[in-house]
Motif scaffolding. Structure first.
Motif, PDB file in Angstrom:
ATOM      1  N   ALA A 195       6.082   2.876   1.950  1.00 37.43           N
ATOM      2  CA  ALA A 195       4.920   2.030   1.687  1.00 37.43           C
ATOM      3  C   ALA A 195       4.736   1.083   2.870  1.00 37.43           C
ATOM      4  O   ALA A 195       5.642   0.883   3.668  1.00 37.43           O
ATOM      5  CB  ALA A 195       5.108   1.235   0.397  1.00 37.43           C
ATOM      6  N   LYS A 196       3.547   0.511   2.951  1.00 40.70           N
ATOM      7  CA  LYS A 196       3.257  -0.483   3.976  1.00 40.70           C
ATOM      8  C   LYS A 196       3.014  -1.798   3.250  1.00 40.70           C
ATOM      9  O   LYS A 196       2.371  -1.837   2.198  1.00 40.70           O
ATOM     10  CB  LYS A 196       1.999  -0.077   4.749  1.00 40.70           C
ATOM     11  N   MET A 197       3.548  -2.889   3.817  1.00 45.94           N
ATOM     12  CA  MET A 197       3.314  -4.200   3.209  1.00 45.94           C
ATOM     13  C   MET A 197       2.687  -5.131   4.231  1.00 45.94           C
ATOM     14  O   MET A 197       3.144  -5.225   5.364  1.00 45.94           O
ATOM     15  CB  MET A 197       4.596  -4.833   2.686  1.00 45.94           C
ATOM     16  N   GLU A 236     -12.927  -5.334   2.511  1.00 48.34           N
ATOM     17  CA  GLU A 236     -13.879  -5.507   3.606  1.00 48.34           C
ATOM     18  C   GLU A 236     -13.389  -4.820   4.887  1.00 48.34           C
ATOM     19  O   GLU A 236     -14.158  -4.170   5.589  1.00 48.34           O
ATOM     20  CB  GLU A 236     -14.078  -7.005   3.863  1.00 48.34           C
ATOM     21  N   LEU A 237     -12.093  -4.952   5.174  1.00 48.04           N
ATOM     22  CA  LEU A 237     -11.522  -4.359   6.387  1.00 48.04           C
ATOM     23  C   LEU A 237     -11.157  -2.883   6.215  1.00 48.04           C
ATOM     24  O   LEU A 237     -10.791  -2.234   7.187  1.00 48.04           O
ATOM     25  CB  LEU A 237     -10.275  -5.137   6.818  1.00 48.04           C
ATOM     26  N   ARG A 238     -11.224  -2.401   4.976  1.00 46.70           N
ATOM     27  CA  ARG A 238     -10.876  -1.005   4.675  1.00 46.70           C
ATOM     28  C   ARG A 238      -9.494  -0.647   5.202  1.00 46.70           C
ATOM     29  O   ARG A 238      -9.320   0.353   5.894  1.00 46.70           O
ATOM     30  CB  ARG A 238     -11.925  -0.053   5.231  1.00 46.70           C
ATOM     31  N   ILE A 239      -8.527  -1.474   4.869  1.00 46.85           N
ATOM     32  CA  ILE A 239      -7.176  -1.257   5.385  1.00 46.85           C
ATOM     33  C   ILE A 239      -6.424  -0.164   4.625  1.00 46.85           C
ATOM     34  O   ILE A 239      -5.312   0.189   4.990  1.00 46.85           O
ATOM     35  CB  ILE A 239      -6.343  -2.548   5.382  1.00 46.85           C
ATOM     36  N   TYR A 240      -7.025   0.349   3.570  1.00 47.49           N
ATOM     37  CA  TYR A 240      -6.418   1.447   2.820  1.00 47.49           C
ATOM     38  C   TYR A 240      -7.524   2.364   2.315  1.00 47.49           C
ATOM     39  O   TYR A 240      -8.686   1.987   2.259  1.00 47.49           O
ATOM     40  CB  TYR A 240      -5.580   0.914   1.651  1.00 47.49           C
ATOM     41  N   LYS A 247      -2.495   3.497  -3.580  1.00 49.58           N
ATOM     42  CA  LYS A 247      -2.341   2.545  -4.675  1.00 49.58           C
ATOM     43  C   LYS A 247      -2.003   1.203  -4.034  1.00 49.58           C
ATOM     44  O   LYS A 247      -1.120   1.132  -3.176  1.00 49.58           O
ATOM     45  CB  LYS A 247      -1.206   3.012  -5.583  1.00 49.58           C
ATOM     46  N   VAL A 248      -2.684   0.160  -4.431  1.00 55.38           N
ATOM     47  CA  VAL A 248      -2.479  -1.164  -3.844  1.00 55.38           C
ATOM     48  C   VAL A 248      -1.973  -2.122  -4.921  1.00 55.38           C
ATOM     49  O   VAL A 248      -2.529  -2.194  -6.013  1.00 55.38           O
ATOM     50  CB  VAL A 248      -3.796  -1.705  -3.227  1.00 55.38           C
ATOM     51  N   THR A 249      -0.910  -2.840  -4.578  1.00 55.78           N
ATOM     52  CA  THR A 249      -0.362  -3.859  -5.466  1.00 55.78           C
ATOM     53  C   THR A 249      -0.412  -5.190  -4.714  1.00 55.78           C
ATOM     54  O   THR A 249      -0.004  -5.266  -3.551  1.00 55.78           O
ATOM     55  CB  THR A 249       1.098  -3.538  -5.832  1.00 55.78           C
ATOM     56  N   ILE A 250      -0.935  -6.222  -5.380  1.00 57.26           N
ATOM     57  CA  ILE A 250      -1.038  -7.544  -4.749  1.00 57.26           C
ATOM     58  C   ILE A 250      -0.223  -8.539  -5.575  1.00 57.26           C
ATOM     59  O   ILE A 250      -0.442  -8.678  -6.784  1.00 57.26           O
ATOM     60  CB  ILE A 250      -2.509  -8.001  -4.646  1.00 57.26           C
ATOM     61  N   ASP A 251       0.734  -9.194  -4.903  1.00 53.03           N
ATOM     62  CA  ASP A 251       1.573 -10.201  -5.544  1.00 53.03           C
ATOM     63  C   ASP A 251       1.384 -11.528  -4.825  1.00 53.03           C
ATOM     64  O   ASP A 251       1.365 -11.579  -3.591  1.00 53.03           O
ATOM     65  CB  ASP A 251       3.054  -9.791  -5.471  1.00 53.03           C
ATOM     66  N   ILE A 256       0.864  -1.179   0.000  1.00 55.71           N
ATOM     67  CA  ILE A 256       0.000   0.000   0.000  1.00 55.71           C
ATOM     68  C   ILE A 256       0.903   1.233   0.000  1.00 55.71           C
ATOM     69  O   ILE A 256       1.718   1.413   0.908  1.00 55.71           O
ATOM     70  CB  ILE A 256      -0.912   0.010   1.235  1.00 55.71           C
ATOM     71  N   GLU A 257       0.762   2.061  -1.017  1.00 53.64           N
ATOM     72  CA  GLU A 257       1.549   3.283  -1.090  1.00 53.64           C
ATOM     73  C   GLU A 257       0.669   4.425  -1.582  1.00 53.64           C
ATOM     74  O   GLU A 257      -0.409   4.190  -2.139  1.00 53.64           O
ATOM     75  CB  GLU A 257       2.761   3.108  -2.006  1.00 53.64           C
TER      76      GLU A 257
END
Length: 88
Positions: free
Chosen positions: A43-45, A68-72, A78-82, A10-11
Motif C-alpha cells: 500500500a501507499k501512505m 481533486e489531484l486524482r492521486i488514486y 481502496k482509500v482509508t483516511i485516518d 491507498i491499496e
C-alpha cells in the motif's frame, strides 16, 4: 484552528492483482524464512498535516484534495483516511 495529522492509505481493492506484495511474499518463500506469513499486500501512505476546525473537517478536506489531484484510481484502489490530533 487545530492541527491534525491525516494518514491516507491507498491499496488495491480485493481481486486486483498486487505484484509488489506478491514479489515480497515470493522472496520470503524462496529464502525459506518466515513461513508463517501467507499473504502480503502493498500500500501507499500519504501523511498530511492540516489545520482545520475539527477532525471531521480535516478528513473531508484531505479527501477533497485527494479527489481533486486524482492521486488514486477509484476503480482499482481502496482509500482509508485516518485523522489524529497533532502533537503540540
Amino acid at each position: 484552528m487545530a492541527s491534525f495529522i491525516v494518514h491516507v492509505t491507498i491499496e488495491n481493492k480485493p481481486g486486483i492483482s498486487d505484484p509488489e506484495g506478491d514479489t515480497i511474499l515470493n522472496d520470503l518463500v524462496l529464502k525459506g524464512t518466515h513461513k508463517i506469513v501467507s499473504k502480503i499486500k502493498a500500500a501507499k501512505m500519504l501523511k498530511f498535516t492540516i489545520k482545520e476546525k475539527d477532525k471531521k473537517s480535516a478528513k473531508f478536506k484531505v479527501q477533497e484534495i485527494c479527489d481533486e489531484l486524482r492521486i488514486y484510481n477509484p476503480m482499482v484502489s481502496k482509500v482509508t483516511i485516518d485523522v489524529f490530533d497533532a502533537e503540540k
